[in-house]
Design an enzyme around this catalytic site. Structure first.
Site, PDB file in Angstrom:
ATOM      1  N   ASP A  21      37.093  85.860 160.825  1.00  0.00           N
ATOM      2  CA  ASP A  21      36.650  84.787 159.956  1.00  0.00           C
ATOM      3  C   ASP A  21      35.438  85.314 159.187  1.00  0.00           C
ATOM      4  O   ASP A  21      34.907  86.379 159.517  1.00  0.00           O
ATOM      5  CB  ASP A  21      36.282  83.571 160.823  1.00  0.00           C
ATOM      6  N   ASP A  23      32.622  82.926 157.212  1.00  0.00           N
ATOM      7  CA  ASP A  23      31.425  82.090 157.238  1.00  0.00           C
ATOM      8  C   ASP A  23      31.025  81.721 158.660  1.00  0.00           C
ATOM      9  O   ASP A  23      31.839  81.217 159.438  1.00  0.00           O
ATOM     10  CB  ASP A  23      31.667  80.815 156.426  1.00  0.00           C
ATOM     11  N   ASP A 196      34.138  81.771 164.659  1.00  0.00           N
ATOM     12  CA  ASP A 196      33.040  80.983 165.211  1.00  0.00           C
ATOM     13  C   ASP A 196      33.434  79.545 165.521  1.00  0.00           C
ATOM     14  O   ASP A 196      32.644  78.809 166.107  1.00  0.00           O
ATOM     15  CB  ASP A 196      31.867  80.954 164.223  1.00  0.00           C
TER      16      ASP A 196
END
Length: 254
Positions: A21, A23, A196
């Site tokens: 991922d 961000d 995250d």
């Protein structure tokens, strides 16, 4: 906390590829977003002659409206659409030049305050040197996410990039994961996912049998608390040391 396994007898096996991922995984999103939002609000106050509280309320309402209307799609994250609708809610009708100016101000300020987490670049270079495939699955529009990757100087560190704009859906829907798997051409059982967000990154990857690693340092997404990753970590430098310490089957000690 450093490294934490959720299955006591789990033995990690070296993957053929790792999907990341972007961000809040490769860099912290909160600070650049706050700086960019403040810069855009300040400019809107000046250009529109409005009070800052009115601007904030209008932009917050605009964001909510856009997300409700568009659902889990790339366009639902568009600052351009937020600013367009926010200006309209302030009674100024559609102001194209100002809308574009605010969007450019937001992203220019955002990128100026971005910084990769320590150890990210080193991990990516190690993976490249060892012939491990790499990809990104990221929500939002392609142009913005491409700009972030280039800004970080990581455009030669990934074999493939998949945005939710290209896939037609945000994570955790299947489309972006399936597209990344198809591009890599690798059995999902031989792929890892590093993200995250338990609800988007971990749950989405789990549907395909992908080994999941969760980077943590923020409050958990309530929708994803029941979705445990295979491994949690909060430091890419420590993760890098662990992966190549000889404890991961198939990877020799560095």
């Amino acid at each position: 906390m450093s490294l934490s396994f959720h299955t006591a007898d789990l033995s990690l096996r070296a993957p053929q590829a790792i999907i990341f991922d972007t961000d809040n995984t490769l860099y912290a999103y909160g600070h650049p977003h706050a700086q960019a939002t403040a810069a855009a609000e300040e400019k809107a106050v000046r250009l529109l002659g409005c009070q800052v509280d009115d601007v904030r309320r209008a932009f917050a309402q605009a964001r909510q409206e856009v997300k409700q209307r568009l659902g889990r799609t790339a366009s639902s994250h568009s600052r351009l659409l937020y600013f367009q609708r926010g200006i309209e809610l302030l009674g100024r009708k559609t102001q194209l030049v100002i809308t574009l100016d605010l969007e450019q101000t937001y992203w220019r300020t955002f990128l100026a305050h971005c910084e990769l987490f320590p150890g990210v670049r080193e991990l990516l270079m190690t993976l490249r040197n060892r012939g491990i495939g790499t990809a990104i699955i990221t929500d939002l529009t392609s142009q913005i996410q491409f700009r972030k990757i280039i800004y970080f100087g990581l455009d030669d560190c990934f074999d493939y990039v998949v945005t939710s704009e290209e896939a037609g859906a945000d994570k955790p829907q299947e489309a972006p994961f399936q597209l990344a798997i198809d591009k890599l051409g690798i059995d999902p059982a031989q792929i890892w996912m590093i993200g995250d967000d338990p609800a988007s990154d971990i749950a989405g990857a789990r549907r395909f049998g992908i080994t999941t690693l969760l980077r943590v340092d923020r409050a958990r997404n309530g929708n994803g608390r029941d979705v445990a990753p295979d491994l949690e970590f909060d430091d890419f430098e420590e993760l890098n040391r662990y992966l190549f310490s000889g404890k991961v089957e198939g990877w020799a000690r560095q």
